[in-house]
Design a protein around this motif. Structure first.
Motif, PDB file in Angstrom:
ATOM      1  N   HIS A 268       4.460   1.539   6.433  1.00  0.00           N
ATOM      2  CA  HIS A 268       4.079   0.461   5.530  1.00  0.00           C
ATOM      3  C   HIS A 268       3.334   0.996   4.313  1.00  0.00           C
ATOM      4  O   HIS A 268       3.501   0.484   3.195  1.00  0.00           O
ATOM      5  CB  HIS A 268       3.220  -0.558   6.268  1.00  0.00           C
ATOM      6  CG  HIS A 268       3.992  -1.378   7.259  1.00  0.00           C
ATOM      7  ND1 HIS A 268       3.419  -2.367   8.022  1.00  0.00           N
ATOM      8  CD2 HIS A 268       5.305  -1.345   7.603  1.00  0.00           C
ATOM      9  CE1 HIS A 268       4.336  -2.916   8.790  1.00  0.00           C
ATOM     10  NE2 HIS A 268       5.489  -2.308   8.560  1.00  0.00           N
ATOM     11  N   GLN A 269       2.527   2.013   4.498  1.00  0.00           N
ATOM     12  CA  GLN A 269       1.842   2.631   3.359  1.00  0.00           C
ATOM     13  C   GLN A 269       2.860   3.256   2.399  1.00  0.00           C
ATOM     14  O   GLN A 269       2.757   3.102   1.178  1.00  0.00           O
ATOM     15  CB  GLN A 269       0.873   3.697   3.852  1.00  0.00           C
ATOM     16  CG  GLN A 269      -0.303   3.165   4.660  1.00  0.00           C
ATOM     17  CD  GLN A 269      -1.093   4.278   5.317  1.00  0.00           C
ATOM     18  OE1 GLN A 269      -1.132   5.393   4.836  1.00  0.00           O
ATOM     19  NE2 GLN A 269      -1.699   3.974   6.460  1.00  0.00           N
ATOM     20  N   LEU A 270       3.828   3.951   2.975  1.00  0.00           N
ATOM     21  CA  LEU A 270       4.864   4.560   2.135  1.00  0.00           C
ATOM     22  C   LEU A 270       5.659   3.497   1.393  1.00  0.00           C
ATOM     23  O   LEU A 270       6.011   3.679   0.222  1.00  0.00           O
ATOM     24  CB  LEU A 270       5.802   5.410   3.003  1.00  0.00           C
ATOM     25  CG  LEU A 270       5.244   6.747   3.488  1.00  0.00           C
ATOM     26  CD1 LEU A 270       6.206   7.410   4.464  1.00  0.00           C
ATOM     27  CD2 LEU A 270       4.991   7.678   2.302  1.00  0.00           C
ATOM     28  N   LEU A 271       5.946   2.394   2.070  1.00  0.00           N
ATOM     29  CA  LEU A 271       6.694   1.315   1.425  1.00  0.00           C
ATOM     30  C   LEU A 271       5.911   0.743   0.252  1.00  0.00           C
ATOM     31  O   LEU A 271       6.475   0.538  -0.836  1.00  0.00           O
ATOM     32  CB  LEU A 271       6.995   0.219   2.453  1.00  0.00           C
ATOM     33  CG  LEU A 271       7.662  -1.049   1.904  1.00  0.00           C
ATOM     34  CD1 LEU A 271       8.999  -0.709   1.252  1.00  0.00           C
ATOM     35  CD2 LEU A 271       7.852  -2.078   3.009  1.00  0.00           C
ATOM     36  N   LEU A 272       4.628   0.478   0.442  1.00  0.00           N
ATOM     37  CA  LEU A 272       3.804  -0.057  -0.645  1.00  0.00           C
ATOM     38  C   LEU A 272       3.755   0.919  -1.818  1.00  0.00           C
ATOM     39  O   LEU A 272       3.924   0.520  -2.979  1.00  0.00           O
ATOM     40  CB  LEU A 272       2.390  -0.344  -0.132  1.00  0.00           C
ATOM     41  CG  LEU A 272       1.377  -0.833  -1.179  1.00  0.00           C
ATOM     42  CD1 LEU A 272       1.842  -2.133  -1.806  1.00  0.00           C
ATOM     43  CD2 LEU A 272      -0.003  -0.996  -0.543  1.00  0.00           C
ATOM     44  N   ALA A 273       3.530   2.197  -1.512  1.00  0.00           N
ATOM     45  CA  ALA A 273       3.476   3.203  -2.575  1.00  0.00           C
ATOM     46  C   ALA A 273       4.816   3.302  -3.297  1.00  0.00           C
ATOM     47  O   ALA A 273       4.877   3.403  -4.528  1.00  0.00           O
ATOM     48  CB  ALA A 273       3.088   4.555  -1.983  1.00  0.00           C
ATOM     49  N   LEU A 274       5.911   3.258  -2.519  1.00  0.00           N
ATOM     50  CA  LEU A 274       7.246   3.351  -3.116  1.00  0.00           C
ATOM     51  C   LEU A 274       7.510   2.190  -4.064  1.00  0.00           C
ATOM     52  O   LEU A 274       8.008   2.384  -5.179  1.00  0.00           O
ATOM     53  CB  LEU A 274       8.301   3.377  -2.002  1.00  0.00           C
ATOM     54  CG  LEU A 274       9.767   3.360  -2.463  1.00  0.00           C
ATOM     55  CD1 LEU A 274      10.090   4.632  -3.236  1.00  0.00           C
ATOM     56  CD2 LEU A 274      10.710   3.210  -1.276  1.00  0.00           C
TER      57      LEU A 274
ATOM     58  N   TYR B  34      -5.665  -6.156   5.194  1.00  0.00           N
ATOM     59  CA  TYR B  34      -4.446  -5.643   5.829  1.00  0.00           C
ATOM     60  C   TYR B  34      -4.730  -4.328   6.556  1.00  0.00           C
ATOM     61  O   TYR B  34      -4.191  -3.274   6.209  1.00  0.00           O
ATOM     62  CB  TYR B  34      -3.341  -5.429   4.782  1.00  0.00           C
ATOM     63  CG  TYR B  34      -2.778  -6.699   4.222  1.00  0.00           C
ATOM     64  CD1 TYR B  34      -1.724  -7.369   4.846  1.00  0.00           C
ATOM     65  CD2 TYR B  34      -3.311  -7.264   3.056  1.00  0.00           C
ATOM     66  CE1 TYR B  34      -1.200  -8.543   4.328  1.00  0.00           C
ATOM     67  CE2 TYR B  34      -2.801  -8.439   2.537  1.00  0.00           C
ATOM     68  CZ  TYR B  34      -1.742  -9.068   3.174  1.00  0.00           C
ATOM     69  OH  TYR B  34      -1.232 -10.224   2.659  1.00  0.00           O
ATOM     70  N   LYS B  35      -5.565  -4.410   7.579  1.00  0.00           N
ATOM     71  CA  LYS B  35      -5.880  -3.211   8.337  1.00  0.00           C
ATOM     72  C   LYS B  35      -4.659  -2.656   9.062  1.00  0.00           C
ATOM     73  O   LYS B  35      -4.575  -1.451   9.323  1.00  0.00           O
ATOM     74  CB  LYS B  35      -6.994  -3.504   9.344  1.00  0.00           C
ATOM     75  CG  LYS B  35      -8.346  -3.772   8.692  1.00  0.00           C
ATOM     76  CD  LYS B  35      -9.433  -3.989   9.728  1.00  0.00           C
ATOM     77  CE  LYS B  35     -10.789  -4.253   9.058  1.00  0.00           C
ATOM     78  NZ  LYS B  35     -11.867  -4.485  10.041  1.00  0.00           N
ATOM     79  N   ASP B  36      -3.711  -3.536   9.393  1.00  0.00           N
ATOM     80  CA  ASP B  36      -2.510  -3.068  10.076  1.00  0.00           C
ATOM     81  C   ASP B  36      -1.700  -2.122   9.196  1.00  0.00           C
ATOM     82  O   ASP B  36      -1.068  -1.189   9.698  1.00  0.00           O
ATOM     83  CB  ASP B  36      -1.649  -4.256  10.503  1.00  0.00           C
ATOM     84  CG  ASP B  36      -1.304  -5.175   9.337  1.00  0.00           C
ATOM     85  OD1 ASP B  36      -2.128  -5.293   8.408  1.00  0.00           O
ATOM     86  OD2 ASP B  36      -0.210  -5.763   9.348  1.00  0.00           O
ATOM     87  N   ILE B  37      -1.732  -2.339   7.874  1.00  0.00           N
ATOM     88  CA  ILE B  37      -1.010  -1.432   6.975  1.00  0.00           C
ATOM     89  C   ILE B  37      -1.682  -0.069   6.938  1.00  0.00           C
ATOM     90  O   ILE B  37      -1.014   0.973   6.869  1.00  0.00           O
ATOM     91  CB  ILE B  37      -0.920  -2.043   5.562  1.00  0.00           C
ATOM     92  CG1 ILE B  37      -0.037  -3.298   5.596  1.00  0.00           C
ATOM     93  CG2 ILE B  37      -0.373  -1.032   4.556  1.00  0.00           C
ATOM     94  CD1 ILE B  37       0.117  -3.972   4.255  1.00  0.00           C
ATOM     95  N   LEU B  38      -3.008  -0.052   7.009  1.00  0.00           N
ATOM     96  CA  LEU B  38      -3.713   1.236   7.030  1.00  0.00           C
ATOM     97  C   LEU B  38      -3.395   2.030   8.286  1.00  0.00           C
ATOM     98  O   LEU B  38      -3.571   3.254   8.312  1.00  0.00           O
ATOM     99  CB  LEU B  38      -5.225   1.001   6.939  1.00  0.00           C
ATOM    100  CG  LEU B  38      -5.767   0.581   5.564  1.00  0.00           C
ATOM    101  CD1 LEU B  38      -7.257   0.323   5.646  1.00  0.00           C
ATOM    102  CD2 LEU B  38      -5.474   1.648   4.521  1.00  0.00           C
TER     103      LEU B  38
END
Length: 720
Positions: A305-311, A296-300
């Motif tokens: 999206h990074q904040l959403l995953l962490a949340l 998932y390079k697009d998330i990086l």
């Protein structure tokens, strides 16, 4: 001077926030810090870890009088009762069958050798001895070869009966020599000649006697469980001030249980444990980054999206922590790990970010659950299975109601998992019922939580999910409603393009829902000037006949700009806006381009030239598979509709010509479609178009008249 230095440091800090890489590392550090903090709180002062049969670290005296039911002593009493039960024996029929088969096999080999042609008796005797695999005497072999079939069959039958008589009563290993002697005695009692008795004894040389009286583990276990169930619970009474254990005394399991009941085992946190948790979180953070870089390079490259995953992961951790805090309050609450709604987190991650990432997150959450629940294996398994089931249940989400169906799948998976773990861990019926109840509630709560938070997360993080796309595909959406009423031809064209695009996208593994919904909206710009497009022209009059090719081109290409404006006003998602902008790429409007060339040729004005770029769309070219598929479907549907006789062969030729023209013109060079996928798309288009333009049966006149007569008859009111 100090103020200037402080100000410069602040400026450096704020400039760092403007740097994307710095912010990405900051969010990763914050997640690591919060996760370590949440997991580390599980290591706050708690029960002292003592081991059975080890010296006591200090003396313990009871501070109160208590009376309790001792699980340790009760279990020990039950173990003793079970141990006193003698093993239950049974006859092993499979061993008898094996020995019978050996006898049958020996006689079968003898029969085969008896039937050999062109072999003398001496050679047959040798063959018998070689094929049986044991040293049979020549006389016995010759007897069995020369006797008639009836006698041979009788000997075989007697051999089986003697074996069954001796072995079916049950013979243990130590008694096998006696059983062998008894078989010989039974043979000697047969009313047959001595030579046949000797032959039967020789046959038994090839039969390995086996033990037939063996332990019956099922019956033995049942008897022992019955004995365990008859043991009454052992109650223990401890008086105030009573000494439980002195310093250095060996702590038996019963003493440890007493100390736990009295609440005397308290100690401080071990920093080694805390650093172990911190190291574990660091490893999981590294794994998450590596996984994102791999899949998932697009998330990086997307901070939101990074904040959403962490949340979502932190939210899952908080829920797990809250639930685990109740685990020690009662016997029922000790099973509260089955209530962890990890599937809600994994379902949201699957819908918002991706299925593979959601499955990976299920393992991460399972690992964290194990830490927060005292490293209990069963809760790790329950969270992982429930989380993965939630992912699979929403992997093909077609409507918001499917989230409720997902609840049923998760409830079923959780229930089966709790049942399996309960049987593995020997839960009582009461504990099993509690575990299953928590598992059922888990599935329902997970679905409700996912449904409730999904719209909020979609809006805040600007993510277009399948559910949002399905809502946009509703014909009552304002833009689609306007398209139907103001440009009906374009509307029906868009619906057909959507059908073509959906089938093709599904065939190549692209987002079929996005392709279909994008096709519905790709021509919404034609609402502004619908009658300048041929599909909306009711009569034969074409307004372009009165315009110059350049002006007509300007009007035709403007539907892209108009569509983007309407999309912005209606706040359509970016993925839909991209399809609107890219569905024509930089295509050449060849009709008006050729018309301009014809006009110049007719005027015979060599000074005037036609610039091809003036007759092209502004672009950009399709950058996604879905946008490219919509472009191809748009061109194919419009072109096939103009074919005079759309036979399958003609349609296939036209479809492949359209794809080839787009390739040659460079319109597909920025998307990720391969040649194999383009061939698959062509086949998918043809399949859909064959269903639309299939040939129809011409009914004979008399059949049509009969159908009309029945229609009139059915419409006539009947008398009551």
């Amino acid at each position: 001077m100090k103020e200037i230095i402080w100000k410069k440091n602040l400026d450096k800090l704020f400039s760092g926030f403007k740097n994307y890489k710095f912010r990405r590392l900051l969010w990763l550090f914050l997640f690591y810090f919060v996760a370590t903090l949440i997991l580390g709180t599980s290591l706050l002062p708690r029960s002292l870890e003592v081991a059975a049969n080890q010296p006591s670290p200090r003396a313990f005296f009871s501070r109160q009088s208590i009376d309790y039911e001792s699980e340790v002593l009760t279990e020990q009493a039950r173990d003793r009762a079970a141990k006193d039960v003698a093993p239950v024996l049974k006859v092993d029929q499979s061993a008898i069958a094996d020995m019978e088969y050996a006898i049958h096999n020996n006689f079968a080999k003898i029969r085969e050798i008896r039937l050999l042609q062109g072999v003398n008796e001496d050679q047959k005797v040798i063959k018998v001895k070689n094929s049986l695999g044991f040293a049979m005497t020549d006389s016995a072999a010759r007897t069995l070869l020369e006797t008639d079939n009836n006698t041979l069959n009788y000997l075989e039958k007697q051999a089986i009966q003697i074996l069954d008589k001796i072995m079916e009563s049950g013979v243990q290993q130590a008694a096998l020599p006696v059983a062998k002697e008894n078989i010989s005695k039974e043979i000697e009692l047969l009313a047959i000649d001595q030579i046949y008795q000797d032959a039967l004894k020789e046959i038994y040389k090839g039969v390995t006697l086996k033990e037939t009286l063996i332990n019956d583990p099922v019956s033995t276990a049942q008897k022992r469980e019955e004995a365990r169930a008859q043991v009454e619970p052992v109650r223990v009474t401890i008086k105030q001030g009573e000494k439980i254990a002195g310093e250095g005394d060996i702590l038996t399991p019963a003493k440890i249980e007493a100390l736990q009941q009295l609440g005397l085992l308290r100690t401080s946190t071990s920093f080694t444990n805390f650093f172990g948790v911190a190291l574990l979180v660091l490893v999981t953070c590294i794994l998450i980054v590596v996984f994102l870089r791999q899949y998932y390079k697009d998330i990086l490259h997307s901070e939101s999206h990074q904040l959403l995953l962490a949340l979502l992961l932190v939210l899952g951790l908080i829920i797990i922590k809250i639930l685990s805090s109740f685990s020690g309050t009662s016997d029922a609450m000790a099973l509260i790990g089955y209530l962890v709604p990890a599937s809600a987190i994994t379902m949201l991650i699957a819908i918002l970010l991706g299925t593979k990432l959601a499955i990976f997150s299920a393992f991460i959450l399972g690992l964290y659950t194990g830490v927060l629940n005292g490293y209990q294996f069963q809760f790790v398994v329950a969270v992982i299975i429930g989380g993965i089931t939630g992912v699979f249940s929403v992997s093909r989400l077609s409507q918001r109601g499917d989230l409720m169906k997902a609840a049923l799948y998760v409830m079923l998976a959780n229930t089966m998992t709790a049942l399996a773990l309960g049987m593995m861990l020997n839960y009582s019926l009461y504990r099993m019922a509690i575990a299953i109840s928590f598992a059922l509630a888990n599935g329902l709560l997970s679905s409700v939580a996912a449904i409730g938070t999904l719209p909020f997360l979609e809006t805040v993080f600007d993510i277009t999910t399948s559910v949002k796309l399905l809502e946009l595909s509703d014909a009552n959406q304002p833009l689609l409603r306007r398209l139907l009423l103001e440009a009906p031809g374009t509307y029906h064209h868009s619906v057909l393009v959507g059908n073509l695009a959906e089938g093709a996208a599904d065939a190549v593994g692209a987002n079929s829902i996005l392709a279909r919904v994008g096709a519905y909206y790709h021509d919404i710009g034609k609402i502004r000037r619908p009658y300048f497009f041929i599909e909306n022209q009711i009569n034969s009059e074409n307004p372009h006949d009165k315009l110059t090719p350049t002006l007509s081109t300007l009007i035709i290409t403007s539907h892209i700009k108009d569509g983007l404006e309407l999309a912005k006003e209606s706040k359509l998602p970016k993925v839909i806006v991209d399809i609107i902008a890219q569905h024509h790429g930089t295509n050449l409007i060849s009709f008006f381009y050729n018309k301009a060339l014809e006009n110049i040729a007719a005027d015979n004005d060599k000074s005037e030239t036609v610039n091809e770029e003036d007759f092209r769309y502004e672009g950009p070219k399709p950058k996604s598979k879905e946008a490219a598929i919509v472009m191809l479907a748009d061109a194919v549907e419009a072109g096939v509709r103009s074919l005079k006789n759309p036979t399958p062969g003609r349609m296939e030729g036209f479809i492949r010509k359209v794809i080839k023209d787009k390739l040659d013109d460079g319109q597909l060079e920025e998307c990720e479609l391969t040649f194999r996928e383009l061939d698959t798309i062509a086949q998918s288009f043809l399949l859909v178009l064959n269903g639309i333009f299939h040939s129809r049966i011409e009914y004979p006149d008399q059949v049509l008249k009969e159908m009309e007569r029945r229609k009139i008859k059915d419409a006539t009111p009947r008398k009551q």
